[in-house]
Design an enzyme around this catalytic site. Structure first.
Site, PDB file in Angstrom:
ATOM      1  N   ASN A 125       0.841  -1.212   0.000  1.00  0.00           N
ATOM      2  CA  ASN A 125       0.000   0.000   0.000  1.00  0.00           C
ATOM      3  C   ASN A 125       0.876   1.264   0.000  1.00  0.00           C
ATOM      4  O   ASN A 125       0.374   2.370   0.051  1.00  0.00           O
ATOM      5  CB  ASN A 125      -0.954   0.028   1.203  1.00  0.00           C
ATOM      6  CG  ASN A 125      -0.218   0.228   2.519  1.00  0.00           C
ATOM      7  OD1 ASN A 125       1.011   0.204   2.571  1.00  0.00           O
ATOM      8  ND2 ASN A 125      -0.965   0.427   3.589  1.00  0.00           N
ATOM      9  N   ARG A 197      -8.187 -20.646   1.020  1.00  0.00           N
ATOM     10  CA  ARG A 197      -8.970 -20.772  -0.222  1.00  0.00           C
ATOM     11  C   ARG A 197      -8.187 -21.437  -1.342  1.00  0.00           C
ATOM     12  O   ARG A 197      -8.682 -22.286  -2.051  1.00  0.00           O
ATOM     13  CB  ARG A 197      -9.426 -19.373  -0.664  1.00  0.00           C
ATOM     14  CG  ARG A 197     -10.898 -19.277  -0.841  1.00  0.00           C
ATOM     15  CD  ARG A 197     -11.419 -17.925  -1.246  1.00  0.00           C
ATOM     16  NE  ARG A 197     -10.502 -16.832  -1.266  1.00  0.00           N
ATOM     17  CZ  ARG A 197     -10.394 -15.911  -0.308  1.00  0.00           C
ATOM     18  NH1 ARG A 197     -11.132 -15.992   0.780  1.00  0.00           N
ATOM     19  NH2 ARG A 197      -9.551 -14.915  -0.443  1.00  0.00           N
ATOM     20  N   TYR A 236       2.121  -2.952  17.835  1.00  0.00           N
ATOM     21  CA  TYR A 236       2.973  -3.813  17.005  1.00  0.00           C
ATOM     22  C   TYR A 236       3.203  -5.154  17.697  1.00  0.00           C
ATOM     23  O   TYR A 236       2.961  -6.215  17.111  1.00  0.00           O
ATOM     24  CB  TYR A 236       4.285  -3.095  16.746  1.00  0.00           C
ATOM     25  CG  TYR A 236       5.228  -3.793  15.785  1.00  0.00           C
ATOM     26  CD1 TYR A 236       4.899  -3.930  14.436  1.00  0.00           C
ATOM     27  CD2 TYR A 236       6.448  -4.298  16.224  1.00  0.00           C
ATOM     28  CE1 TYR A 236       5.763  -4.554  13.555  1.00  0.00           C
ATOM     29  CE2 TYR A 236       7.318  -4.920  15.344  1.00  0.00           C
ATOM     30  CZ  TYR A 236       6.979  -5.042  14.010  1.00  0.00           C
ATOM     31  OH  TYR A 236       7.837  -5.655  13.137  1.00  0.00           O
TER      32      TYR A 236
HETATM   33  O1  LIG Z   1      18.071   7.329  16.995  1.00  0.00           O
HETATM   34  C1  LIG Z   1      17.938   6.333  17.728  1.00  0.00           C
HETATM   35  C2  LIG Z   1      17.061   5.264  17.431  1.00  0.00           C
HETATM   36  C3  LIG Z   1      16.980   4.206  18.298  1.00  0.00           C
HETATM   37  N1  LIG Z   1      17.745   4.162  19.402  1.00  0.00           N
HETATM   38  C4  LIG Z   1      17.713   2.987  20.315  1.00  0.00           C
HETATM   39  O2  LIG Z   1      18.281   1.887  19.602  1.00  0.00           O
HETATM   40  C5  LIG Z   1      17.630   0.681  19.986  1.00  0.00           C
HETATM   41  C6  LIG Z   1      17.079  -0.010  18.746  1.00  0.00           C
HETATM   42  O3  LIG Z   1      16.005   0.742  18.266  1.00  0.00           O
HETATM   43  P1  LIG Z   1      15.320   0.485  16.863  1.00  0.00           P
HETATM   44  O4  LIG Z   1      14.294   1.529  16.697  1.00  0.00           O
HETATM   45  O5  LIG Z   1      16.336   0.357  15.794  1.00  0.00           O
HETATM   46  O6  LIG Z   1      14.651  -0.972  16.972  1.00  0.00           O
HETATM   47  P2  LIG Z   1      13.915  -1.714  18.157  1.00  0.00           P
HETATM   48  O7  LIG Z   1      14.849  -2.792  18.610  1.00  0.00           O
HETATM   49  O8  LIG Z   1      13.424  -0.788  19.196  1.00  0.00           O
HETATM   50  O9  LIG Z   1      12.666  -2.303  17.409  1.00  0.00           O
HETATM   51  C7  LIG Z   1      12.824  -3.174  16.314  1.00  0.00           C
HETATM   52  O10 LIG Z   1      12.826  -4.454  16.802  1.00  0.00           O
HETATM   53  C8  LIG Z   1      12.872  -5.526  15.916  1.00  0.00           C
HETATM   54  C9  LIG Z   1      12.033  -5.379  14.681  1.00  0.00           C
HETATM   55  O11 LIG Z   1      10.943  -6.230  14.664  1.00  0.00           O
HETATM   56  C10 LIG Z   1      11.601  -4.019  14.336  1.00  0.00           C
HETATM   57  O12 LIG Z   1      12.338  -3.622  13.224  1.00  0.00           O
HETATM   58  C11 LIG Z   1      11.715  -2.940  15.355  1.00  0.00           C
HETATM   59  O13 LIG Z   1      10.501  -2.887  15.993  1.00  0.00           O
HETATM   60  C12 LIG Z   1      16.557   1.082  20.997  1.00  0.00           C
HETATM   61  O14 LIG Z   1      17.068   0.897  22.282  1.00  0.00           O
HETATM   62  C13 LIG Z   1      16.313   2.549  20.726  1.00  0.00           C
HETATM   63  O15 LIG Z   1      15.880   3.263  21.871  1.00  0.00           O
HETATM   64  C14 LIG Z   1      18.604   5.191  19.718  1.00  0.00           C
HETATM   65  O16 LIG Z   1      19.309   5.163  20.738  1.00  0.00           O
HETATM   66  N2  LIG Z   1      18.670   6.248  18.871  1.00  0.00           N
END
Ligand SMILES: O=c1ccn([C@@H]2O[C@H](COP(=O)(O)OP(=O)(O)O[C@H]3OC[C@@H](O)[C@H](O)[C@H]3O)[C@@H](O)[C@H]2O)c(=O)[nH]1
Length: 425
Positions: A125, A197, A236
């Site tokens: 989409n 299906r 999610y």
């Molecule tokens: O700019 C940023 C972005 C993220 N982070 C931290 O980096 C870590 C990873 O964050 P991300 O957003 O990359 O990903 P997350 O691990 O939170 O979630 C991911 O998990 C697995 C997958 O299923 C998904 O792609 C996503 O939900 C987190 O602790 C987040 O707080 C930062 O410190 N700075």
């Protein structure tokens, strides 16, 4: 006397002849000088004219050449060369549907299955997916791209369904939580209905987020997880958990063949510039000399796999006989702070590290136990972290150039919850 007179007569005649001859010679000389002059001015004129013509010609050439180049480009786009595709007999060639096939992971999976010789239908989409990710297949006889939202039913004949459709980055899935829930719940219900299906096998792209903020480390498939059902990530986490529940309900009640991949943090080319996950954020910040934004203390851990490893794992799982959930990830674990430092070094960036407030319900540690995938699928990640990161850095560098040429450089999106009401459909 007579002889003298004769001599005078002869010399008079000669004198006249001489004069005549001199006259003729003079005329001839004048004529030849005039001729040369005319010739010279003709030549001069001609060379001036030729010079002018040359100048005009080179001017025309200057204008026409870029147009010719444009025509050549257009011709090339009509006779497009596709990446090499294996030939598969009717018996081996499968009709495969990839929902979310224009997204980051979906488009790499599309490439693999197309190159393996299958018929691939991509449904997207385009909320986070992009046509650019699959444009190199458009027009290929084995490829079809459908703009469709899986929240609506889909009627199509297929043998296998890779169900990837869902925003995956926290800022994207939190942007419109109701839509995220609908996509994972109703979307999965629709795809399972389709699988039932037409008798297709369905692989669900589930997530390590079903383990929540885990109390078991590393996480193996038999861990039930620690999820806050009403927190900002629940749309999610719980969306994927109910999607898994639906898969096994359809398997038990309707005999649908299902495969469930629990995907851990993945990165690589074609991540959206606005994705907002840590890898794309840090790389873009480092490349642009901006501070690398670490949420919280940076002591939380993650383990990152390169996208090609994941794609190989998904295909191995789909074609295996393992119907229970399987973790797909790279078990090499780092703190987010170590990770920021590593990216800074690989980019050669002088960016600072900036500590921002912690994201709510952020899992404090995460690392996959991949013994099951190793044993049952003979799969394990093979791309070393630095090698994968260098490929991703190269990709984002090119993307920044591309965006700069198009006068638009998006800033990485912070993982913050949107305040107020959001639209959903
Ligand atoms: O700019 C940023 C972005 C993220 N982070 C931290 O980096 C870590 C990873 O964050 P991300 O957003 O990359 O990903 P997350 O691990 O939170 O979630 C991911 O998990 C697995 C997958 O299923 C998904 O792609 C996503 O939900 C987190 O602790 C987040 O707080 C930062 O410190 N700075």
């Amino acid at each position: 006397m007579v002889s003298k007179a004769l001599l005078r007569l002869v010399s008079a005649v000669n004198r006249r002849r001489m004069k005549l001859l001199l006259g003729i010679a003079l005329l001839a000389y004048v004529a030849s000088v005039w001729g040369n002059f005319v010739n010279m001015s003709f030549l001069l004129n001609r060379s001036m004219q030729e010079n002018g013509e040359l100048k005009i010609e080179s001017k025309i050439e200057e204008i026409v050449e870029p147009l010719r180049e444009k025509i050549r480009d257009l011709e090339k786009s009509f006779t497009q060369k596709y990446p090499p595709v294996k030939f598969l007999s009717e018996k081996d060639r499968k009709r495969i549907l990839i929902t979310g096939g224009a997204g980051f992971v979906g488009s790499h999976l599309t490439d693999k299955l197309m190159m393996d010789g299958h018929e691939v239908t991509v449904v997207d989409n385009f909320f986070t997916g992009r046509k650019r990710n699959v444009e190199h297949w458009i027009g290929h006889e084995n490829f079809e791209l459908i703009n469709h939202d899986v929240v609506e039913p889909l009627y199509i004949e297929v043998d296998q369904i890779y169900h990837l459709a869902s925003p995956a980055s926290p800022p994207n899935y939190m942007y419109n939580p109701i839509k995220t829930l609908k996509t994972n719940a109703i979307g999965t219900l629709n795809m399972l209905g389709l699988a039932k299906r037409v008798g297709a096998r369905l692989l669900l792209a589930s997530t390590s987020e079903v383990y929540g903020d885990p109390e078991v480390h590393p996480q193996s498939e038999d861990y039930w997880g620690h999820v806050n059902p009403i927190g900002p990530r629940a749309c999610y986490d719980e969306g994927k958990r109910v999607a898994e529940t639906m898969c096994y309900a359809y398997m038990k009640q309707e005999g649908v063949e299902v495969r469930v991949a629990r995907i851990f943090n993945t990165f690589g080319p074609r991540m959206h510039m606005n994705d907002g996950r840590v890898v794309s954020n840090f790389i873009l910040q480092a490349l642009q000399g901006e501070p690398l934004t670490v949420y919280g203390s940076g002591s939380q851990t993650r383990a990152f796999q390169y996208v090609s490893d994941l794609v190989n794992g998904l295909v191995a799982l789909m074609n295996s006989n393992v119907s229970s959930p399987v973790n797909l990830g790279n078990p090499e674990e780092h703190t987010i702070l170590e990770f920021a430092q590593l990216i800074k070094n690989l980019v050669g960036s002088g960016s600072e590290i900036q500590f921002l407030s912690e994201a709510q319900d952020d899992p404090q540690k995460r690392k996959p136990d991949i013994r099951k995938a190793k044993m049952m699928l003979a799969w394990e990640p093979v791309v070393p972290l630095e090698e994968g990161l260098n490929k991703a850095i190269h990709y984002f560098r090119k993307e920044l150039e591309y965006q700069a040429n198009n006068q638009y450089i998006p800033k990485p999106k912070p993982a913050r919850i949107k305040k107020g009401r959001t639209r959903h459909n």
